[in-house]
Design an enzyme around this catalytic site. Structure first.
Site, PDB file in Angstrom:
ATOM      1  N   ASP A 135     -99.111 174.340 -52.203  1.00  0.00           N
ATOM      2  CA  ASP A 135     -99.018 173.967 -50.789  1.00  0.00           C
ATOM      3  C   ASP A 135    -100.411 173.725 -50.210  1.00  0.00           C
ATOM      4  O   ASP A 135    -100.639 172.744 -49.486  1.00  0.00           O
ATOM      5  CB  ASP A 135     -98.299 175.084 -50.031  1.00  0.00           C
ATOM      6  CG  ASP A 135     -98.196 174.806 -48.539  1.00  0.00           C
ATOM      7  OD1 ASP A 135     -97.639 173.769 -48.160  1.00  0.00           O
ATOM      8  OD2 ASP A 135     -98.704 175.622 -47.748  1.00  0.00           O
ATOM      9  N   GLU A 138     -94.323 171.808 -55.098  1.00  0.00           N
ATOM     10  CA  GLU A 138     -95.582 172.485 -54.771  1.00  0.00           C
ATOM     11  C   GLU A 138     -96.057 173.355 -55.933  1.00  0.00           C
ATOM     12  O   GLU A 138     -97.259 173.402 -56.241  1.00  0.00           O
ATOM     13  CB  GLU A 138     -95.399 173.332 -53.512  1.00  0.00           C
ATOM     14  CG  GLU A 138     -95.179 172.513 -52.256  1.00  0.00           C
ATOM     15  CD  GLU A 138     -94.854 173.339 -51.033  1.00  0.00           C
ATOM     16  OE1 GLU A 138     -94.939 172.818 -49.920  1.00  0.00           O
ATOM     17  OE2 GLU A 138     -94.501 174.537 -51.194  1.00  0.00           O
TER      18      GLU A 138
END
Length: 236
Positions: A56, A128
Site C-alpha cells: 500500500d 497490494e
C-alpha cells in the site's frame, strides 16, 4: 511448499509477466488470506497482511511520484485526489479480476464458498501484497514497472480529467449520452457478521442488470457495480 502449489505460483508469475521470483515463499505469502492461515496453522503460519501494508505504501509512492512528474502544474489537492482514485479498491480489484488472481489466492473454506475469490476487498489487498512481495524479492524499480503497467488505464483517466468523477457518475453520463435512462442500484445480498459485512449490489438500467459489485459499504458496492458495468460496456 508442495509441487502443485509451486507450479501454480510459477503459472501466476507468467500470467502477470513478472520476473522470476527468487523466493517463491514470499509470493505464496502474498497470495495467502488470513482465513486460510487460521484454518491451517500447523502447516501454514503466514498470511499477506504485512505485505499488504508495505505494498500500500509503495503504491502511494509510485503513483504519487508518477503524477508529480507527469503533471508539474497540478496543485497538491488535485494530485491527492487523482492518486486516491487510481489506488482505490475498485481499480485494484478490477485489474486482479482481469487476470484471474482470485484462483491463485489461498482462502479458508468458508471464505472461498462465499465468493471470496471475486470479492473486491480481498483482490485489492492481494494486489497490494504482491507489490510488497515484488519489492522485497526484486527491487523498487520492478515494483514500479509492474504498478505503472497494470494501472495504466486508470492513470490515463487523470489525463482525460475523469479521475475527479466517481464511477457512478461516469456510468450515468455514459448510459444517458443519448437520452434519459432509468438507473437504479439494487442490494442483492449481505454476507458476514455485523462488524464486518460485505454488501453485493447490482446496477440496473431500464430493468436490465448491467453490473454487479461488492464492498464493505453499500456505497462502495455501488461504485464497484458501476465500474464493472462500464467495463462490460467497453467504456473504460
Amino acid at each position: 511448499m508442495n509441487t502443485d502449489r509451486k507450479k501454480q505460483l510459477e503459472k501466476f508469475i507468467g500470467v502477470l509477466g513478472l520476473p522470476s521470483f527468487h523466493n517463491l515463499l514470499i509470493l505464496d505469502q502474498a497470495l495467502t488470506h488470513s482465513s486460510y492461515a487460521n484454518e491451517n496453522k500447523a502447516k501454514h503460519g503466514y498470511y499477506n497482511e504485512r505485505l499488504e501494508f508495505l505494498g500500500d505504501a509503495i503504491l502511494d509512492l509510485v503513483v504519487g511520484e508518477y503524477l508529480f512528474l507527469q503533471y508539474p502544474h497540478m496543485p497538491e489537492g488535485e494530485l491527492s485526489k487523482a492518486r486516491a482514485s487510481v489506488v482505490s479498491e475498485a481499480p485494484l480489484a478490477a485489474v486482479c479480476a482481469k487476470f484471474g488472481m482470485g484462483e491463485y489466492i489461498l482462502l479458508g473454506k468458508g471464505e472461498s464458498a462465499s465468493g471470496g475469490r471475486m470479492r473486491a476487498s480481498i483482490l485489492a489487498d492481494a494486489f497490494e501484497a504482491v507489490v510488497g512481495a515484488l519489492y522485497i524479492d526484486s527491487s523498487y524499480q520492478e515494483a514500479q514497472k509492474f504498478i505503472l503497467h497494470q494501472l495504466k488505464d486508470y492513470l490515463a483517466l487523470v489525463a482525460s480529467g475523469d479521475y475527479g468523477k466517481d464511477y457512478k457518475t461516469l456510468f450515468q453520463e455514459f448510459v444517458q449520452r443519448d437520452g434519459e435512462q432509468h438507473i437504479s442500484y439494487r442490494l442483492c445480498r449481505e454476507e458476514g457478521p455485523d462488524h464486518d459485512k460485505t454488501f453485493y449490489m447490482q446496477v440496473v438500467v431500464n430493468g436490465l442488470v448491467l453490473g454487479e459489485g461488492s464492498g464493505k459499504s453499500k456505497k462502495g458496492a455501488e461504485q464497484h457495480a458501476a465500474h464493472e458495468a462500464l467495463k462490460q460496456l467497453h467504456a473504460l
